[in-house]
Design a protein around this motif. Structure first.
Motif, PDB file in Angstrom:
ATOM      1  N   LEU A   1      -0.461  17.372  -0.193  1.00 15.22           N
ATOM      2  CA  LEU A   1       0.333  17.186  -1.407  1.00 15.22           C
ATOM      3  C   LEU A   1       1.366  18.293  -1.600  1.00 15.22           C
ATOM      4  O   LEU A   1       2.399  18.076  -2.230  1.00 15.22           O
ATOM      5  N   THR A   2       1.094  19.479  -1.072  1.00 15.13           N
ATOM      6  CA  THR A   2       2.031  20.603  -1.216  1.00 15.13           C
ATOM      7  C   THR A   2       2.797  20.903   0.071  1.00 15.13           C
ATOM      8  O   THR A   2       3.586  21.834   0.107  1.00 15.13           O
ATOM      9  N   ALA A   3       2.551  20.120   1.114  1.00 12.89           N
ATOM     10  CA  ALA A   3       3.183  20.365   2.416  1.00 12.89           C
ATOM     11  C   ALA A   3       4.648  19.933   2.408  1.00 12.89           C
ATOM     12  O   ALA A   3       5.039  19.030   1.660  1.00 12.89           O
ATOM     13  N   ASP A   4       5.427  20.584   3.275  1.00  9.21           N
ATOM     14  CA  ASP A   4       6.822  20.163   3.434  1.00  9.21           C
ATOM     15  C   ASP A   4       6.874  18.929   4.344  1.00  9.21           C
ATOM     16  O   ASP A   4       5.858  18.500   4.893  1.00  9.21           O
ATOM     17  N   GLN A   5       8.055  18.376   4.507  1.00 10.16           N
ATOM     18  CA  GLN A   5       8.220  17.137   5.279  1.00 10.16           C
ATOM     19  C   GLN A   5       7.781  17.297   6.733  1.00 10.16           C
ATOM     20  O   GLN A   5       7.205  16.384   7.316  1.00 10.16           O
TER      21      GLN A   5
ATOM     22  N   MET B   1       0.857  -1.182   0.000  1.00  6.01           N
ATOM     23  CA  MET B   1       0.000   0.000   0.000  1.00  6.01           C
ATOM     24  C   MET B   1       0.895   1.234   0.000  1.00  6.01           C
ATOM     25  O   MET B   1       1.794   1.346   0.813  1.00  6.01           O
ATOM     26  N   ASP B   2       0.656   2.150  -0.933  1.00  6.07           N
ATOM     27  CA  ASP B   2       1.488   3.348  -0.975  1.00  6.07           C
ATOM     28  C   ASP B   2       1.096   4.323   0.135  1.00  6.07           C
ATOM     29  O   ASP B   2       0.081   4.149   0.804  1.00  6.07           O
ATOM     30  N   GLU B   3       1.923   5.329   0.309  1.00  5.62           N
ATOM     31  CA  GLU B   3       1.746   6.262   1.434  1.00  5.62           C
ATOM     32  C   GLU B   3       0.391   6.958   1.411  1.00  5.62           C
ATOM     33  O   GLU B   3      -0.294   7.019   2.438  1.00  5.62           O
ATOM     34  N   LEU B   4      -0.019   7.490   0.270  1.00  9.23           N
ATOM     35  CA  LEU B   4      -1.295   8.204   0.211  1.00  9.23           C
ATOM     36  C   LEU B   4      -2.476   7.281   0.485  1.00  9.23           C
ATOM     37  O   LEU B   4      -3.430   7.674   1.170  1.00  9.23           O
ATOM     38  N   ALA B   5      -2.436   6.076  -0.020  1.00  5.10           N
ATOM     39  CA  ALA B   5      -3.521   5.122   0.233  1.00  5.10           C
ATOM     40  C   ALA B   5      -3.593   4.776   1.713  1.00  5.10           C
ATOM     41  O   ALA B   5      -4.686   4.692   2.291  1.00  5.10           O
ATOM     42  N   ARG B   6      -2.448   4.617   2.351  1.00  2.00           N
ATOM     43  CA  ARG B   6      -2.406   4.322   3.785  1.00  2.00           C
ATOM     44  C   ARG B   6      -2.971   5.488   4.592  1.00  2.00           C
ATOM     45  O   ARG B   6      -3.778   5.308   5.506  1.00  2.00           O
ATOM     46  N   LEU B   7      -2.578   6.699   4.220  1.00  2.00           N
ATOM     47  CA  LEU B   7      -3.076   7.879   4.931  1.00  2.00           C
ATOM     48  C   LEU B   7      -4.570   8.075   4.698  1.00  2.00           C
ATOM     49  O   LEU B   7      -5.302   8.451   5.616  1.00  2.00           O
TER      50      LEU B   7
ATOM     51  N   ARG C   1     -10.095  16.148   2.838  1.00  2.00           N
ATOM     52  CA  ARG C   1      -9.899  17.384   2.065  1.00  2.00           C
ATOM     53  C   ARG C   1      -8.472  17.876   2.202  1.00  2.00           C
ATOM     54  O   ARG C   1      -7.840  18.275   1.233  1.00  2.00           O
ATOM     55  N   TYR C   2      -7.962  17.853   3.433  1.00  2.00           N
ATOM     56  CA  TYR C   2      -6.583  18.286   3.633  1.00  2.00           C
ATOM     57  C   TYR C   2      -5.620  17.334   2.928  1.00  2.00           C
ATOM     58  O   TYR C   2      -4.692  17.765   2.245  1.00  2.00           O
ATOM     59  N   LEU C   3      -5.845  16.037   3.073  1.00  2.00           N
ATOM     60  CA  LEU C   3      -4.956  15.048   2.457  1.00  2.00           C
ATOM     61  C   LEU C   3      -4.889  15.221   0.946  1.00  2.00           C
ATOM     62  O   LEU C   3      -3.817  15.169   0.356  1.00  2.00           O
ATOM     63  N   GLU C   4      -6.019  15.440   0.318  1.00  2.00           N
ATOM     64  CA  GLU C   4      -6.082  15.524  -1.140  1.00  2.00           C
ATOM     65  C   GLU C   4      -5.562  16.839  -1.702  1.00  2.00           C
ATOM     66  O   GLU C   4      -5.287  16.930  -2.897  1.00  2.00           O
TER      67      GLU C   4
END
Length: 80
Positions: free
Chosen positions: A31-35, A1-7, A24-27
């Motif tokens: 995606l534009t957030a820093d580490q 499972m990739d990271e986005l699917a897990r989250l 909403r935040y995840l999508e």
């Protein structure tokens, strides 16, 4: 499972309100957030639903997460 699917799976909570807000935040914001912000979001997702809801509505003070919580809340306001 990739990271986005897990989250995305972790964003599934006990209430529709939390589900929508976190997804909403995840999508968009994640995606534009820093580490550092991404790490804080993962930490946020590890919280129990009642604590998470308290943090998002401002009833629970979360030192170090204020900026992230503000961003997550902003997605509810603008209805992204």
């Amino acid at each position: 499972m990739d990271e986005l699917a897990r989250l995305k799976w972790q964003c599934r909570r006990g209430t529709k309100e939390l589900d929508k807000l976190l997804n909403r935040y995840l999508e968009t914001g994640y995606l534009t957030a820093d580490q550092e912000e991404r790490a804080l979001f993962v930490e946020l997702l590890e919280m129990e639903d009642d604590m998470l809801m308290g943090a998002l509505v401002g009833d629970l003070e979360m030192n170090g997460m204020e900026v992230l919580l503000g961003k997550v809340r902003a997605f509810a306001v603008v209805g992204v």
